[in-house]
Design a protein around this motif. Structure first.
Motif, PDB file in Angstrom:
ATOM      1  N   ASP A  47       0.821  -1.207   0.000  1.00  0.00           N
ATOM      2  CA  ASP A  47       0.000   0.000   0.000  1.00  0.00           C
ATOM      3  C   ASP A  47       0.860   1.264   0.000  1.00  0.00           C
ATOM      4  OD1 ASP A  47       0.725  -0.945   2.655  1.00  0.00           O
ATOM      5  OD2 ASP A  47      -0.475   0.705   3.445  1.00  0.00           O
ATOM      6  N   THR A  48       2.136   1.147   0.390  1.00  0.00           N
ATOM      7  CA  THR A  48       3.012   2.317   0.438  1.00  0.00           C
ATOM      8  C   THR A  48       4.050   2.336  -0.684  1.00  0.00           C
ATOM      9  OG1 THR A  48       4.520   1.195   1.976  1.00  0.00           O
ATOM     10  CG2 THR A  48       2.750   2.535   2.935  1.00  0.00           C
ATOM     11  N   GLY A  71       2.749   5.704   4.421  1.00  0.00           N
ATOM     12  CA  GLY A  71       1.429   6.246   4.176  1.00  0.00           C
ATOM     13  C   GLY A  71       1.120   7.408   5.105  1.00  0.00           C
ATOM     14  N   SER A  72       0.114   8.193   4.765  1.00  0.00           N
ATOM     15  CA  SER A  72      -0.236   9.365   5.568  1.00  0.00           C
ATOM     16  C   SER A  72      -0.636   8.982   6.986  1.00  0.00           C
ATOM     17  CB  SER A  72      -1.368  10.142   4.892  1.00  0.00           C
ATOM     18  OG  SER A  72      -2.513   9.319   4.731  1.00  0.00           O
ATOM     19  N   GLU A  73      -1.204   7.789   7.148  1.00  0.00           N
ATOM     20  CA  GLU A  73      -1.625   7.367   8.483  1.00  0.00           C
ATOM     21  C   GLU A  73      -0.440   7.171   9.421  1.00  0.00           C
ATOM     22  OE1 GLU A  73      -0.943   3.552   6.171  1.00  0.00           O
ATOM     23  OE2 GLU A  73      -1.719   5.567   5.783  1.00  0.00           O
ATOM     24  N   ASP A  74       0.752   7.013   8.864  1.00  0.00           N
ATOM     25  CA  ASP A  74       1.954   6.828   9.669  1.00  0.00           C
ATOM     26  C   ASP A  74       2.794   8.095   9.776  1.00  0.00           C
ATOM     27  OD1 ASP A  74       1.546   4.087  10.242  1.00  0.00           O
ATOM     28  OD2 ASP A  74       2.267   3.549   8.250  1.00  0.00           O
ATOM     29  N   GLU A 122       3.836   9.839  -0.463  1.00  0.00           N
ATOM     30  CA  GLU A 122       4.073  11.270  -0.658  1.00  0.00           C
ATOM     31  C   GLU A 122       4.892  11.909   0.459  1.00  0.00           C
ATOM     32  OE1 GLU A 122       0.335  13.225  -1.258  1.00  0.00           O
ATOM     33  OE2 GLU A 122      -0.059  12.205  -3.171  1.00  0.00           O
ATOM     34  N   ASN A 123       5.537  11.107   1.305  1.00  0.00           N
ATOM     35  CA  ASN A 123       6.227  11.650   2.479  1.00  0.00           C
ATOM     36  C   ASN A 123       7.612  12.207   2.150  1.00  0.00           C
ATOM     37  OD1 ASN A 123       6.658   8.701   2.165  1.00  0.00           O
ATOM     38  ND2 ASN A 123       8.047   8.919   3.910  1.00  0.00           N
TER      39      ASN A 123
END
Length: 430
Positions: free
Chosen positions: A64-65, A306-309, A395-396
């Motif tokens: 997913d990442t 991911g944004s959640e992390d 996107e990090n």
């Protein structure tokens, strides 16, 4: 397949010339021949394809990442023709079948050579060694082993790993972190962390392991590689080790060369990384160590999340940031644009020396007739990083919105174009 690259300057030197490629090999330089495909370099710099000794492609386990395909696309867009993807996947790359699968998927994508890194210990648990020999003899031909993300803290186990690796002539890459000194730490131990109320991560946590492993390598042989060096003290230890003739190499990341812990005032989780961003004195020392060869190479430590992390409290953000698509721009800004170094230096630290350390016979080669056409074309071109336009699945990036003056405009792997104008091409099997 015949490809003609027109109006390029190899290593940024001399007047523009033409490079003719046939069947994946440079067949002529300075001759304008008929070709199936023509690329007009418009005076851009031609470099050997970049090689990254340290990336995370997250497959298997966190597709997913990032995946091997999307990671390869990011690599190609960044000018890379070979990368080494770390073993901290799920399951861990500690068996030949997993390593061989990663290699096969990378070859099927055909955008860059994705070399799997095997773990030093089974399951990254730091208790028992993996079968280096079995992975080395597999289809992937694993040539580097690392528990990156975790340190091999047991000195006896590390000694055994060094002895085992020496017998096979494979590389051990150590994530230098004495975890008993970093428990709960999230930022460099200094004035900024104290002011911001963040638990500090001391330099000695890295330097103590670097010193120990230098001594182990001195006494038991083998080839040691230090991952993501981040302190002035580590640079001094490496300088001392090389003066003794110890077979040690080291990498530094673009973010440790550019950013300092001053950016943490925002508490933005995108800036959390392992090892942490240090003080300006460390950044300047790392630049000098790279210039004088004490630190051998630049490696991105490309780490998608991911944004959640990442969009969480700084203490809870997972460490790591993207690096593949911005690394060349950052390094050229620091060293070339400033006049500290030339494009030959960039070729050395981002292509030639990494290939030499990893023993890649077909990468990091001179731009000369008869050599493999693994090439990167870099133009003087103003651009702004837009995380939404990156090829990576995540996107990090801490460089979102930053302006740079050089950009990779084409990448070729064995004569095949894998990226044009910052956009990766479709996988070969698409």
């Amino acid at each position: 397949m015949k490809t003609l690259i027109k109006n390029v300057r190899p290593y940024g030197e001399g007047e523009p010339t033409d490079v003719f490629i046939e069947d994946g090999v440079i067949a002529a330089i300075g001759e304008n021949r008929d070709a199936d495909e023509t690329i007009d370099g418009d005076g851009a710099v031609l470099l050997p394809g970049l090689v990254d000794l340290h990336v995370h492609f997250r497959e298997p386990g966190r597709e997913d990442t990032e995946t091997i395909v999307t990671g390869s696309q990011a690599a190609a867009a960044g000018g890379f023709t070979a990368v080494f993807t770390m073993a901290n996947t799920n399951p861990v790359t500690d068996q030949p079948v997993i390593a061989d699968s990663v290699w096969a998927k990378g070859q099927a994508a055909g955008l860059c050579d994705v070399h799997p890194v095997g773990s030093i210990t089974q399951g990254l648990k730091g208790e028992a060694l993996t079968e280096f020999g079995m992975m080395n003899r597999g289809d992937a031909g694993v040539r580097m082993f690392s528990d990156d993300g975790k340190c091999v803290t047991d000195p006896l186990l590390m000694r055994r790993a060094i002895e085992y690796a020496a017998g096979l002539d494979v590389l051990l890459a150590q994530h230098a972190e004495e975890h008993r000194l970093t428990e709960g730490a999230v930022a460099h131990e200094g004035e900024n962390a104290a002011r911001l109320g963040l638990r500090g991560w001391p330099r000695v946590a890295e330097e103590s392991i670097v010193a120990r492993d230098i001594l182990l390598t001195r006494d038991y042989g083998g080839r040691l590689h230090i991952c993501h060096a981040s302190t002035a003290g580590t640079a001094e230890l490496l300088r001392w080790a090389k003066s003794l003739g110890v077979n040690v190499s080291a990498e530094v990341t673009p973010h440790h060369l550019l950013l300092t812990d001053s950016v943490l005032d925002s508490y933005d989780g995108v800036f959390r990384v392992n090892p942490p961003l240090r003080e300006e004195s460390d950044t300047l020392a790392l630049r000098e160590a790279l210039l004088d060869g004490t630190i051998d190479v630049i490696a991105t430590d490309h780490a998608p999340h991911g944004s959640e992390d990442k969009c969480v409290e700084f203490d809870h953000a997972k460490p790591g940031m993207l690096g593949l698509e911005t690394s060349l721009a950052i390094v050229s800004e620091i060293f070339v644009r400033s006049g500290l170094a030339d494009w030959r230096f960039i070729a050395r630290v981002m292509s030639e020396r990494p290939a030499e350390i990893a023993r890649l016979a077909d990468q990091g080669r001179p731009i000369a007739v008869g050599e493999p056409a693994n090439l990167t074309l870099v133009a003087e071109k103003d651009w702004t990083v837009d995380r939404g336009q990156l090829a990576s699945k995540s996107e990090n990036t801490p460089f979102n919105g930053m302006d740079f003056s050089h950009r990779v405009v084409a990448t070729l792997l064995r004569g095949r174009v894998t990226s044009r104008d910052g956009q990766a091409c479709a996988p070969a099997n698409a």
